[in-house]
Design an enzyme around this catalytic site. Sequence first.
Site, PDB file in Angstrom:
ATOM      1  N   ASP A  26       0.525   2.989  -6.462  1.00  0.00           N
ATOM      2  CA  ASP A  26       1.559   2.132  -5.880  1.00  0.00           C
ATOM      3  C   ASP A  26       2.945   2.502  -6.422  1.00  0.00           C
ATOM      4  O   ASP A  26       3.069   2.913  -7.575  1.00  0.00           O
ATOM      5  CB  ASP A  26       1.226   0.671  -6.222  1.00  0.00           C
ATOM      6  CG  ASP A  26       1.944  -0.311  -5.318  1.00  0.00           C
ATOM      7  OD1 ASP A  26       2.590   0.131  -4.338  1.00  0.00           O
ATOM      8  OD2 ASP A  26       1.873  -1.518  -5.583  1.00  0.00           O
ATOM      9  N   GLY A  27       3.946   2.327  -5.583  1.00  0.00           N
ATOM     10  CA  GLY A  27       5.322   2.483  -6.042  1.00  0.00           C
ATOM     11  C   GLY A  27       6.065   3.677  -5.464  1.00  0.00           C
ATOM     12  O   GLY A  27       7.186   3.974  -5.895  1.00  0.00           O
ATOM     13  N   GLY A  44       7.497   3.932  -2.549  1.00  0.00           N
ATOM     14  CA  GLY A  44       8.706   3.468  -1.871  1.00  0.00           C
ATOM     15  C   GLY A  44       9.809   3.130  -2.866  1.00  0.00           C
ATOM     16  O   GLY A  44      10.968   3.530  -2.691  1.00  0.00           O
ATOM     17  N   TRP A 100      10.107   4.230  -5.907  1.00  0.00           N
ATOM     18  CA  TRP A 100      10.531   5.492  -6.562  1.00  0.00           C
ATOM     19  C   TRP A 100      11.619   6.155  -5.713  1.00  0.00           C
ATOM     20  O   TRP A 100      12.635   6.618  -6.230  1.00  0.00           O
ATOM     21  CB  TRP A 100       9.316   6.407  -6.712  1.00  0.00           C
ATOM     22  CG  TRP A 100       9.558   7.697  -7.421  1.00  0.00           C
ATOM     23  CD1 TRP A 100       9.399   7.938  -8.754  1.00  0.00           C
ATOM     24  CD2 TRP A 100       9.982   8.941  -6.840  1.00  0.00           C
ATOM     25  NE1 TRP A 100       9.700   9.249  -9.041  1.00  0.00           N
ATOM     26  CE2 TRP A 100      10.059   9.880  -7.886  1.00  0.00           C
ATOM     27  CE3 TRP A 100      10.308   9.347  -5.534  1.00  0.00           C
ATOM     28  CZ2 TRP A 100      10.440  11.206  -7.674  1.00  0.00           C
ATOM     29  CZ3 TRP A 100      10.695  10.662  -5.326  1.00  0.00           C
ATOM     30  CH2 TRP A 100      10.760  11.569  -6.387  1.00  0.00           C
ATOM     31  N   ASN A 124      -2.416  -1.250   5.524  1.00  0.00           N
ATOM     32  CA  ASN A 124      -1.303  -0.301   5.669  1.00  0.00           C
ATOM     33  C   ASN A 124      -0.962   0.020   7.136  1.00  0.00           C
ATOM     34  O   ASN A 124       0.131   0.494   7.436  1.00  0.00           O
ATOM     35  CB  ASN A 124      -1.583   1.010   4.918  1.00  0.00           C
ATOM     36  CG  ASN A 124      -1.432   0.893   3.414  1.00  0.00           C
ATOM     37  OD1 ASN A 124      -2.048   1.644   2.646  1.00  0.00           O
ATOM     38  ND2 ASN A 124      -0.605  -0.048   2.959  1.00  0.00           N
ATOM     39  N   TRP A 125      -1.898  -0.276   8.060  1.00  0.00           N
ATOM     40  CA  TRP A 125      -1.578  -0.063   9.488  1.00  0.00           C
ATOM     41  C   TRP A 125      -0.407  -0.948   9.921  1.00  0.00           C
ATOM     42  O   TRP A 125       0.227  -0.692  10.943  1.00  0.00           O
ATOM     43  CB  TRP A 125      -2.791  -0.389  10.378  1.00  0.00           C
ATOM     44  CG  TRP A 125      -3.931   0.571  10.250  1.00  0.00           C
ATOM     45  CD1 TRP A 125      -5.147   0.295   9.707  1.00  0.00           C
ATOM     46  CD2 TRP A 125      -3.986   1.949  10.670  1.00  0.00           C
ATOM     47  NE1 TRP A 125      -5.959   1.415   9.771  1.00  0.00           N
ATOM     48  CE2 TRP A 125      -5.272   2.438  10.358  1.00  0.00           C
ATOM     49  CE3 TRP A 125      -3.074   2.807  11.293  1.00  0.00           C
ATOM     50  CZ2 TRP A 125      -5.664   3.752  10.624  1.00  0.00           C
ATOM     51  CZ3 TRP A 125      -3.470   4.115  11.564  1.00  0.00           C
ATOM     52  CH2 TRP A 125      -4.743   4.577  11.229  1.00  0.00           C
ATOM     53  N   ARG A 133       2.383  -1.248   8.541  1.00  0.00           N
ATOM     54  CA  ARG A 133       3.696  -0.649   8.230  1.00  0.00           C
ATOM     55  C   ARG A 133       4.326  -0.126   9.522  1.00  0.00           C
ATOM     56  O   ARG A 133       3.635   0.076  10.523  1.00  0.00           O
ATOM     57  CB  ARG A 133       3.515   0.490   7.225  1.00  0.00           C
ATOM     58  CG  ARG A 133       3.053  -0.050   5.882  1.00  0.00           C
ATOM     59  CD  ARG A 133       3.084   0.999   4.801  1.00  0.00           C
ATOM     60  NE  ARG A 133       2.685   0.363   3.549  1.00  0.00           N
ATOM     61  CZ  ARG A 133       2.962   0.841   2.352  1.00  0.00           C
ATOM     62  NH1 ARG A 133       3.637   1.963   2.210  1.00  0.00           N
ATOM     63  NH2 ARG A 133       2.568   0.203   1.271  1.00  0.00           N
ATOM     64  N   ARG A 173      -2.429  -6.792  -8.944  1.00  0.00           N
ATOM     65  CA  ARG A 173      -3.355  -7.187  -7.866  1.00  0.00           C
ATOM     66  C   ARG A 173      -4.401  -6.104  -7.635  1.00  0.00           C
ATOM     67  O   ARG A 173      -4.139  -4.930  -7.901  1.00  0.00           O
ATOM     68  CB  ARG A 173      -2.585  -7.340  -6.534  1.00  0.00           C
ATOM     69  CG  ARG A 173      -1.703  -8.532  -6.423  1.00  0.00           C
ATOM     70  CD  ARG A 173      -1.205  -8.646  -4.964  1.00  0.00           C
ATOM     71  NE  ARG A 173      -0.359  -7.522  -4.561  1.00  0.00           N
ATOM     72  CZ  ARG A 173       0.946  -7.449  -4.793  1.00  0.00           C
ATOM     73  NH1 ARG A 173       1.560  -8.418  -5.421  1.00  0.00           N
ATOM     74  NH2 ARG A 173       1.642  -6.406  -4.386  1.00  0.00           N
TER      75      ARG A 173
END
Length: 245
Positions: A15-16, A18, A20, A63-64, A66, A189
């Site tokens: 995760d992360g 975006g 970054w 994630n779909w 997005r 989470r």
Amino acid sequence: MTESTLPRHIAIVMDGNGRWARQRFLPRMAGHQSGVEAARRIVKCCAKKNIKVLSLFAFSRENWRRPDQEVGYLMQLFLKSLEREVGMLHENNIQLRFIGDRQNFNPKLCDKIFEVENLTRANSGMILIMAMDYGGQWDICQATRQLAVQVERGELSSAAITPDHITSKLSFADLPDPDLFIRTSGELRLSNFMLWQLAYAELYFTNTLWPDFDEQALEAALSHFAGRERRFGQSSSDKPPLLGE
Ligand code: FPP
């Protein structure tokens, strides 16, 4: 760290990407691109350390939701990464498996997944699980459906169903459950990853964003794991050997 204090199976929520990218005033896609490089690094590190199974959560069922543009880019990136990395994976004797619902991927990606799984099927080194269009609830649901069919056919009585029956129908039922769960980027989470199989995993959360997750960050997670006492619900004196081997 000795072999006996290493986890057999590490599961990672990467995760992360975006955040970054945002910190660098770059488009989100640049974060995903760097995320792939981080995944490549960690796969190599884990294989070198003789980790038996590494699972990466590459794309969740959620994630779909997005934006179409980002989903399209991610699908392209997965395809390109597979094309680019298949040689490295095969040379390193890594077996690649995909878990999740494949129905929604485009035919080109599906064909590639099939091809890579076939090519690496006999490899005896690390098993790399890519979770794509995967969700823990989806996995439990598809396992339940399989058992329901057995009950409908009269092959199994509903009263006889045990947790082992469910386990046997889940994705990667032949592999050990994760011993160590890692999530990057500071979020605390599970996000619907391997819900059933994480029942006894050690949970490790780090603020490091996924594109920055490197060998040193992995070492920190492994040290944390090595220092944990895993009791599997028992008291500390009668617990089974750490990794049972
Ligand atoms: C997580 O960051 C990113 C994803 C779930 C997308 C896919 C993952 C990668 C591209 C990395 C590795 C890929 C492969 C093929 C192994 P985010 O977009 O949720 O970041 P944010 O929470 O900061 O927005």
